[in-house]
Motif scaffolding. Structure first.
Motif, PDB file in Angstrom:
ATOM      1  N   GLU A  66       0.831  -1.207   0.000  1.00 56.39           N
ATOM      2  CA  GLU A  66       0.000   0.000   0.000  1.00 56.39           C
ATOM      3  C   GLU A  66       0.863   1.253   0.000  1.00 56.39           C
ATOM      4  O   GLU A  66       0.618   2.200  -0.757  1.00 56.39           O
ATOM      5  CB  GLU A  66      -0.940   0.011   1.199  1.00 56.39           C
ATOM      6  CG  GLU A  66      -1.858   1.235   1.217  1.00 56.39           C
ATOM      7  CD  GLU A  66      -2.912   1.181   2.320  1.00 56.39           C
ATOM      8  OE1 GLU A  66      -3.596   2.209   2.518  1.00 56.39           O
ATOM      9  OE2 GLU A  66      -3.048   0.126   2.963  1.00 56.39           O
TER      10      GLU A  66
ATOM     11  N   VAL B 265       2.353   1.782  -3.462  1.00 52.90           N
ATOM     12  CA  VAL B 265       1.353   2.285  -4.406  1.00 52.90           C
ATOM     13  C   VAL B 265       1.135   3.782  -4.177  1.00 52.90           C
ATOM     14  O   VAL B 265       1.063   4.571  -5.130  1.00 52.90           O
ATOM     15  CB  VAL B 265       0.025   1.504  -4.275  1.00 52.90           C
ATOM     16  CG1 VAL B 265      -1.079   2.169  -5.101  1.00 52.90           C
ATOM     17  CG2 VAL B 265       0.220   0.052  -4.720  1.00 52.90           C
ATOM     18  N   GLU B 266       1.021   4.196  -2.919  1.00 49.81           N
ATOM     19  CA  GLU B 266       0.878   5.624  -2.626  1.00 49.81           C
ATOM     20  C   GLU B 266       2.092   6.406  -3.122  1.00 49.81           C
ATOM     21  O   GLU B 266       1.960   7.520  -3.639  1.00 49.81           O
ATOM     22  CB  GLU B 266       0.714   5.820  -1.116  1.00 49.81           C
ATOM     23  CG  GLU B 266      -0.615   5.329  -0.565  1.00 49.81           C
ATOM     24  CD  GLU B 266      -0.691   5.469   0.954  1.00 49.81           C
ATOM     25  OE1 GLU B 266       0.376   5.681   1.582  1.00 49.81           O
ATOM     26  OE2 GLU B 266      -1.799   5.355   1.505  1.00 49.81           O
TER      27      GLU B 266
ATOM     28  N   TRP C 278      -7.760  -5.763  -4.520  1.00 47.65           N
ATOM     29  CA  TRP C 278      -7.622  -4.477  -3.838  1.00 47.65           C
ATOM     30  C   TRP C 278      -7.348  -3.357  -4.827  1.00 47.65           C
ATOM     31  O   TRP C 278      -7.967  -2.280  -4.756  1.00 47.65           O
ATOM     32  CB  TRP C 278      -6.492  -4.580  -2.811  1.00 47.65           C
ATOM     33  CG  TRP C 278      -6.171  -3.275  -2.153  1.00 47.65           C
ATOM     34  CD1 TRP C 278      -6.945  -2.579  -1.266  1.00 47.65           C
ATOM     35  CD2 TRP C 278      -4.977  -2.493  -2.344  1.00 47.65           C
ATOM     36  NE1 TRP C 278      -6.301  -1.422  -0.883  1.00 47.65           N
ATOM     37  CE2 TRP C 278      -5.103  -1.339  -1.530  1.00 47.65           C
ATOM     38  CE3 TRP C 278      -3.835  -2.657  -3.105  1.00 47.65           C
ATOM     39  CZ2 TRP C 278      -4.114  -0.358  -1.478  1.00 47.65           C
ATOM     40  CZ3 TRP C 278      -2.843  -1.686  -3.042  1.00 47.65           C
ATOM     41  CH2 TRP C 278      -2.983  -0.548  -2.237  1.00 47.65           C
ATOM     42  N   LEU C 279      -6.465  -3.584  -5.777  1.00 44.10           N
ATOM     43  CA  LEU C 279      -6.173  -2.562  -6.779  1.00 44.10           C
ATOM     44  C   LEU C 279      -7.408  -2.257  -7.623  1.00 44.10           C
ATOM     45  O   LEU C 279      -7.647  -1.104  -7.997  1.00 44.10           O
ATOM     46  CB  LEU C 279      -5.014  -2.995  -7.665  1.00 44.10           C
ATOM     47  CG  LEU C 279      -3.626  -2.935  -7.026  1.00 44.10           C
ATOM     48  CD1 LEU C 279      -2.601  -3.620  -7.917  1.00 44.10           C
ATOM     49  CD2 LEU C 279      -3.214  -1.497  -6.748  1.00 44.10           C
TER      50      LEU C 279
ATOM     51  N   ILE D 259      -9.569   0.314  -5.800  1.00 44.45           N
ATOM     52  CA  ILE D 259      -9.102   1.692  -5.606  1.00 44.45           C
ATOM     53  C   ILE D 259      -8.696   2.379  -6.907  1.00 44.45           C
ATOM     54  O   ILE D 259      -8.492   3.595  -6.927  1.00 44.45           O
ATOM     55  CB  ILE D 259      -7.905   1.733  -4.629  1.00 44.45           C
ATOM     56  CG1 ILE D 259      -6.690   1.007  -5.212  1.00 44.45           C
ATOM     57  CG2 ILE D 259      -8.300   1.155  -3.272  1.00 44.45           C
ATOM     58  CD1 ILE D 259      -5.413   1.187  -4.391  1.00 44.45           C
TER      59      ILE D 259
ATOM     60  N   VAL E  51      -3.865   4.562 -10.410  1.00 45.98           N
ATOM     61  CA  VAL E  51      -4.310   4.861  -9.042  1.00 45.98           C
ATOM     62  C   VAL E  51      -3.859   6.268  -8.664  1.00 45.98           C
ATOM     63  O   VAL E  51      -2.672   6.601  -8.759  1.00 45.98           O
ATOM     64  CB  VAL E  51      -3.722   3.844  -8.043  1.00 45.98           C
ATOM     65  CG1 VAL E  51      -4.183   4.180  -6.627  1.00 45.98           C
ATOM     66  CG2 VAL E  51      -4.125   2.420  -8.418  1.00 45.98           C
TER      67      VAL E  51
ATOM     68  N   SER F  60      -5.207   7.498  -5.558  1.00 49.77           N
ATOM     69  CA  SER F  60      -5.307   7.449  -4.106  1.00 49.77           C
ATOM     70  C   SER F  60      -5.619   6.020  -3.683  1.00 49.77           C
ATOM     71  O   SER F  60      -6.345   5.298  -4.378  1.00 49.77           O
ATOM     72  CB  SER F  60      -6.404   8.386  -3.599  1.00 49.77           C
ATOM     73  OG  SER F  60      -6.632   8.194  -2.211  1.00 49.77           O
ATOM     74  N   THR F  61      -5.078   5.601  -2.524  1.00 50.25           N
ATOM     75  CA  THR F  61      -5.402   4.277  -2.005  1.00 50.25           C
ATOM     76  C   THR F  61      -6.697   4.285  -1.191  1.00 50.25           C
ATOM     77  O   THR F  61      -7.122   3.240  -0.699  1.00 50.25           O
ATOM     78  CB  THR F  61      -4.249   3.756  -1.130  1.00 50.25           C
ATOM     79  OG1 THR F  61      -3.978   4.701  -0.088  1.00 50.25           O
ATOM     80  CG2 THR F  61      -2.997   3.522  -1.964  1.00 50.25           C
TER      81      THR F  61
END
Length: 336
Positions: free
Chosen positions: A174, A177-178, A213-214, A217, A234, A236-237
């Motif tokens: 996470e 990714v952010e 999950w991806l 979001i 993406v 934002s998570t």
């Protein structure tokens, strides 16, 4: 440039990956060394490494067969002092890229860009220095971050960060990714852990949960033809956050998930070259290694044709799924 060769499963070969060395200044606990196992030797060059002339000769020959891209890998390819020369002498018809741990990019990224390198993948498995050290068995965390900065400054964007997803790194997905969503010029490639190559199945996690999950979001989900991959854009998570007005403001996250995935294997277009001059048609196999001998041009042509002719999808053909969902070796390839 000629037409690409095609194997008997209808897969054109348009890319090659060349391991320039099996030496590395890291000792990552998940390393499979391009499918050869942990064979890394001393830090000094060894006599069996392909020379720059041999690498360039190989590239000039396979350019005749429509190869469009070459990726230089290792080990750590930047341990080669002649890397800039190899990139500079790569045929103009090929896009040249590099997979590196990033520690030597500061001071060399600009020269590599001038030599013709188009982009880099940098291995970065965590944004936490202690966890990074535990996974890589190195203290080079700050050097890697600085190397990424150097690559961006040199114009090697987008820089794609490679993160192997397994028990030791799953909690950091996470945050990574952010990180790429917040910073222009970065992309993220989440690579499924491959226990069949590393021998530690207890470290495996369900990569499908990361996909799910991806998907929740992502602003946009894109289908990529190569290996039938999905790309997640993406911003934002937070699943409740509004999507970005401009897709360019989103970070691109891609999952490489080859394990027990026949669709992935059915879309593979790569042949690999080991650091000591063997061709192989599949990352997962070492029973298909073919020597290019003294690396004369005709030897290279004959071996390349042979390797392409003998390429087999690893999942779905070399390994086949049984009625109870297990995978077993297709005996017809044992003595091939």
């Amino acid at each position: 440039m000629g037409e690409p060769l095609e194997d008997e499963f209808g897969r054109e070969v348009t890319e090659v990956r060349i391991s320039l060395t099996d030496r590395c200044n890291f000792d990552c606990i998940y390393c499979h060394n391009e499918g050869l196992g942990d064979t890394r030797g001393p830090m000094e060059p060894t006599d069996d490494e392909l020379t720059a002339d041999e690498i360039v000769r190989f590239l000039e020959v396979v350019a005749e067969f429509g190869i469009e891209k070459v990726k230089f890998t290792g080990g750590e390819p930047m341990l080669r002092r002649d890397l800039e020369e190899i990139v500079r002498r790569t045929p103009d018809s090929m896009e040249a890229s590099l997979t590196t741990n990033g520690t030597f990019l500061r001071g060399r990224a600009e020269a590599l860009k001038k030599a013709g390198l188009s982009r880099v993948n940098v291995s970065q498995d965590a944004l936490d220095p202690e966890e990074f050290a535990a996974v890589t068995e190195s203290g080079a965390y700050e050097s890697v971050l600085d190397g990424v900065d150097a690559a961006l400054e040199a114009g090697l964007a987008p820089v794609k960060l490679n993160m192997v997803v397994f028990e030791h790194t799953a909690d950091y997905v996470e945050g990574m990714v952010e990180h790429v969503a917040d910073r222009e010029g970065l992309q993220l490639q989440l690579i499924e852990y491959m226990p069949e190559l590393t021998g530690r199945p207890e470290w495996n996690i369900d990569i499908g949960r990361v996909h799910d999950w991806l998907g929740e979001i992502a602003d946009t989900v894109e289908h990529r033809k190569m290996h039938n991959r999905r790309r997640y854009w993406v911003s934002s998570t937070d699943p409740d956050a509004p999507p970005a007005d401009d897709p360019a403001d989103s970070g691109m996250v891609e999952i490489v998930d080859p394990v027990e995935n026949p669709t992935f294997c059915a879309n593979c277009h790569r042949v690999r070259v080991t650091h000591d001059g063997y061709l192989k048609g599949c990352l997962n196999r070492n029973d298909d290694l073919r020597s290019m001998g003294e690396l004369g041009r005709e030897e290279i042509r004959e071996t390349f044709r042979e390797v392409v002719d003998n390429r087999v999808p690893f999942y779905g053909e070399y390994f086949v799924e049984t009625d109870d969902g297990e995978w077993e070796l297709n005996e017809s390839y044992v003595d091939a």
